[in-house]
Write an enzyme that holds these catalytic residues in place. Structure first.
Site, PDB file in Angstrom:
ATOM      1  N   TYR A  78       0.861  13.591 -10.898  1.00  0.00           N
ATOM      2  CA  TYR A  78       1.584  12.444 -11.455  1.00  0.00           C
ATOM      3  C   TYR A  78       0.690  11.608 -12.365  1.00  0.00           C
ATOM      4  O   TYR A  78      -0.539  11.686 -12.315  1.00  0.00           O
ATOM      5  CB  TYR A  78       2.130  11.556 -10.334  1.00  0.00           C
ATOM      6  CG  TYR A  78       1.051  10.857  -9.545  1.00  0.00           C
ATOM      7  CD1 TYR A  78       0.615   9.572  -9.897  1.00  0.00           C
ATOM      8  CD2 TYR A  78       0.447  11.475  -8.452  1.00  0.00           C
ATOM      9  CE1 TYR A  78      -0.385   8.933  -9.180  1.00  0.00           C
ATOM     10  CE2 TYR A  78      -0.553  10.847  -7.737  1.00  0.00           C
ATOM     11  CZ  TYR A  78      -0.966   9.573  -8.105  1.00  0.00           C
ATOM     12  OH  TYR A  78      -1.962   8.946  -7.403  1.00  0.00           O
TER      13      TYR A  78
ATOM     14  N   PHE B 151      -2.374   3.152 -14.883  1.00  0.00           N
ATOM     15  CA  PHE B 151      -3.061   2.619 -13.716  1.00  0.00           C
ATOM     16  C   PHE B 151      -3.459   3.707 -12.719  1.00  0.00           C
ATOM     17  O   PHE B 151      -4.235   3.460 -11.789  1.00  0.00           O
ATOM     18  CB  PHE B 151      -2.214   1.555 -13.004  1.00  0.00           C
ATOM     19  CG  PHE B 151      -0.832   2.011 -12.623  1.00  0.00           C
ATOM     20  CD1 PHE B 151      -0.608   2.772 -11.491  1.00  0.00           C
ATOM     21  CD2 PHE B 151       0.255   1.660 -13.401  1.00  0.00           C
ATOM     22  CE1 PHE B 151       0.657   3.185 -11.136  1.00  0.00           C
ATOM     23  CE2 PHE B 151       1.533   2.063 -13.062  1.00  0.00           C
ATOM     24  CZ  PHE B 151       1.730   2.837 -11.920  1.00  0.00           C
ATOM     25  N   ASP B 152      -2.938   4.920 -12.893  1.00  0.00           N
ATOM     26  CA  ASP B 152      -3.320   5.991 -11.974  1.00  0.00           C
ATOM     27  C   ASP B 152      -2.915   7.335 -12.581  1.00  0.00           C
ATOM     28  O   ASP B 152      -1.925   7.429 -13.312  1.00  0.00           O
ATOM     29  CB  ASP B 152      -2.635   5.809 -10.621  1.00  0.00           C
ATOM     30  CG  ASP B 152      -3.291   6.637  -9.523  1.00  0.00           C
ATOM     31  OD1 ASP B 152      -4.342   7.262  -9.790  1.00  0.00           O
ATOM     32  OD2 ASP B 152      -2.751   6.664  -8.403  1.00  0.00           O
TER      33      ASP B 152
ATOM     34  N   ILE C  51       6.239   4.377  -2.133  1.00  0.00           N
ATOM     35  CA  ILE C  51       7.191   3.326  -2.483  1.00  0.00           C
ATOM     36  C   ILE C  51       8.615   3.892  -2.496  1.00  0.00           C
ATOM     37  O   ILE C  51       8.828   5.103  -2.656  1.00  0.00           O
ATOM     38  CB  ILE C  51       6.841   2.691  -3.840  1.00  0.00           C
ATOM     39  CG1 ILE C  51       6.788   3.753  -4.943  1.00  0.00           C
ATOM     40  CG2 ILE C  51       5.544   1.916  -3.745  1.00  0.00           C
ATOM     41  CD1 ILE C  51       6.529   3.187  -6.324  1.00  0.00           C
TER      42      ILE C  51
ATOM     43  N   TYR D  70       6.372  -2.169  -5.845  1.00  0.00           N
ATOM     44  CA  TYR D  70       5.512  -3.013  -5.013  1.00  0.00           C
ATOM     45  C   TYR D  70       5.996  -4.455  -4.927  1.00  0.00           C
ATOM     46  O   TYR D  70       5.370  -5.280  -4.262  1.00  0.00           O
ATOM     47  CB  TYR D  70       4.074  -2.976  -5.549  1.00  0.00           C
ATOM     48  CG  TYR D  70       3.453  -1.607  -5.435  1.00  0.00           C
ATOM     49  CD1 TYR D  70       2.913  -1.165  -4.230  1.00  0.00           C
ATOM     50  CD2 TYR D  70       3.430  -0.735  -6.517  1.00  0.00           C
ATOM     51  CE1 TYR D  70       2.354   0.099  -4.108  1.00  0.00           C
ATOM     52  CE2 TYR D  70       2.868   0.539  -6.409  1.00  0.00           C
ATOM     53  CZ  TYR D  70       2.339   0.945  -5.203  1.00  0.00           C
ATOM     54  OH  TYR D  70       1.800   2.205  -5.081  1.00  0.00           O
TER      55      TYR D  70
ATOM     56  N   PHE E  32       6.594   6.610 -14.134  1.00  0.00           N
ATOM     57  CA  PHE E  32       5.810   7.728 -13.612  1.00  0.00           C
ATOM     58  C   PHE E  32       6.275   9.050 -14.213  1.00  0.00           C
ATOM     59  O   PHE E  32       7.479   9.280 -14.366  1.00  0.00           O
ATOM     60  CB  PHE E  32       5.955   7.849 -12.086  1.00  0.00           C
ATOM     61  CG  PHE E  32       5.215   6.811 -11.302  1.00  0.00           C
ATOM     62  CD1 PHE E  32       3.872   6.982 -10.982  1.00  0.00           C
ATOM     63  CD2 PHE E  32       5.859   5.663 -10.860  1.00  0.00           C
ATOM     64  CE1 PHE E  32       3.195   6.031 -10.246  1.00  0.00           C
ATOM     65  CE2 PHE E  32       5.189   4.713 -10.126  1.00  0.00           C
ATOM     66  CZ  PHE E  32       3.847   4.889  -9.817  1.00  0.00           C
TER      67      PHE E  32
END
Length: 299
Positions: free
Chosen positions: A220, A230-231, A248, A274, A290
């Site tokens: 991902y 961010f990731d 989540i 979140y 995502f």
């Protein structure tokens, strides 16, 4: 603190002497020559040791108890007295009250106010002190309710202030996310579920669809709506493995709709992400994007 430092040094010296004594005793058993280490009498040593432990004491008394050098004679009178008289006990209680009052006004109230709205003067000082006194005395003529009810009032009001502050600081993230999702939903390739989750199928797999109780392996990449990454498991070169219900809500919903081999774009509203929590580089109330590739169900 310097006084505590000297006390620890004294304890260290004491332990060293004890260790030396044990060593000497052991040497004696071995019939080896006994070295005489005493240089002064026990009385002189005791006096010197006591005096050594006063280094830094005046500073400690001034910082911890507010004892000024001019009143050291009074301190010594108490030191020599040992037990407290009734008058002394009353004075000690009065001094404790003065110290607590100072802490309430200079530490407790400013910290609470800052927690509420980054201010130092939001609370009504007179009413706070009155409530504080009522809690001590057990006599409450203002809010004649149980302690549990008092705690409920405080908890709910603090929760309200927290929501107000979060909205003030990060409400723009919520609005930007709502606007983004409204425009994104108009695209033909984007589908929206009842929960508000949006997704776009890049590759439709033909494998098994995982359940919420199963574990999966995925690749991902996650970004904010402005494209800030961010990731990314791709950058780490290592797929991630986790339970479908351990992520989540937006991820759980999407994963339990994706056949293995699928690659989807997910557009997750903040309430399915979140929410008001800060998570690493993700600010509160952030809508998330995502790219998710479901590689396999981990049996």
């Amino acid at each position: 603190m310097k006084y505590a430092k000297y006390l620890m040094m004294a304890l260290a010296v004491s332990m060293s002497l004890t260790a030396g004594a044990k060593a000497k005793k052991k040497t004696k058993k071995a019939a080896a020559p006994v070295e005489v280490v005493d240089t002064v009498s026990v009385d002189v040593f005791s006096y010197a040791f006591g005096k050594a432990n006063t280094q830094g004491l005046q500073q400690y008394l001034a910082q911890r108890y507010g004892v000024e050098p001019a009143y050291m004679a009074d301190f010594l009178a108490g030191f020599d007295q040992g037990e407290m008289s009734e008058a002394d006990k009353k004075m000690k209680a009065r001094l404790a009250g003065m110290e607590i009052r100072s802490q309430v006004e200079t530490q407790m109230m400013p910290q609470i106010s800052k927690q509420i709205n980054d201010s130092v003067d939001i609370l009504n000082k007179e009413q706070f002190i009155a409530g504080f006194r009522a809690g001590i005395t057990g006599k409450d003529d203002v809010l004649a309710i149980t302690d549990d009810s008092i705690q409920t009032i405080v908890r709910k009001q603090m929760e309200y202030y927290e929501k107000v502050n979060m909205e003030r600081k990060y409400g723009a993230n919520r609005k930007a996310g709502v606007d983004f999702l409204a425009q994104n939903a108009k695209k033909d390739s984007v589908k929206t579920t009842k929960s508000g989750l949006q997704y776009k199928v890049l590759t439709q797999g033909t494998g098994e669809v995982p359940t919420a109780q199963q574990r999966v392996k995925v690749h991902y990449r996650g970004t904010l709506i402005d494209g800030t990454e961010f990731d990314s498991s791709y950058k780490r070169g290592q797929p991630a493995t986790f339970g479908c219900s351990q992520v989540i809500k937006g991820w759980t919903e999407a994963l339990t709709m994706m056949p293995v081999g699928s690659k989807w774009m997910l557009y997750i509203p903040q309430e399915l992400g979140y929410g008001q929590r800060q998570s690493g580089k993700i600010p509160p109330f952030s809508t998330l994007v995502f790219e998710v590739e479901l590689l396999e169900i981990v049996k």
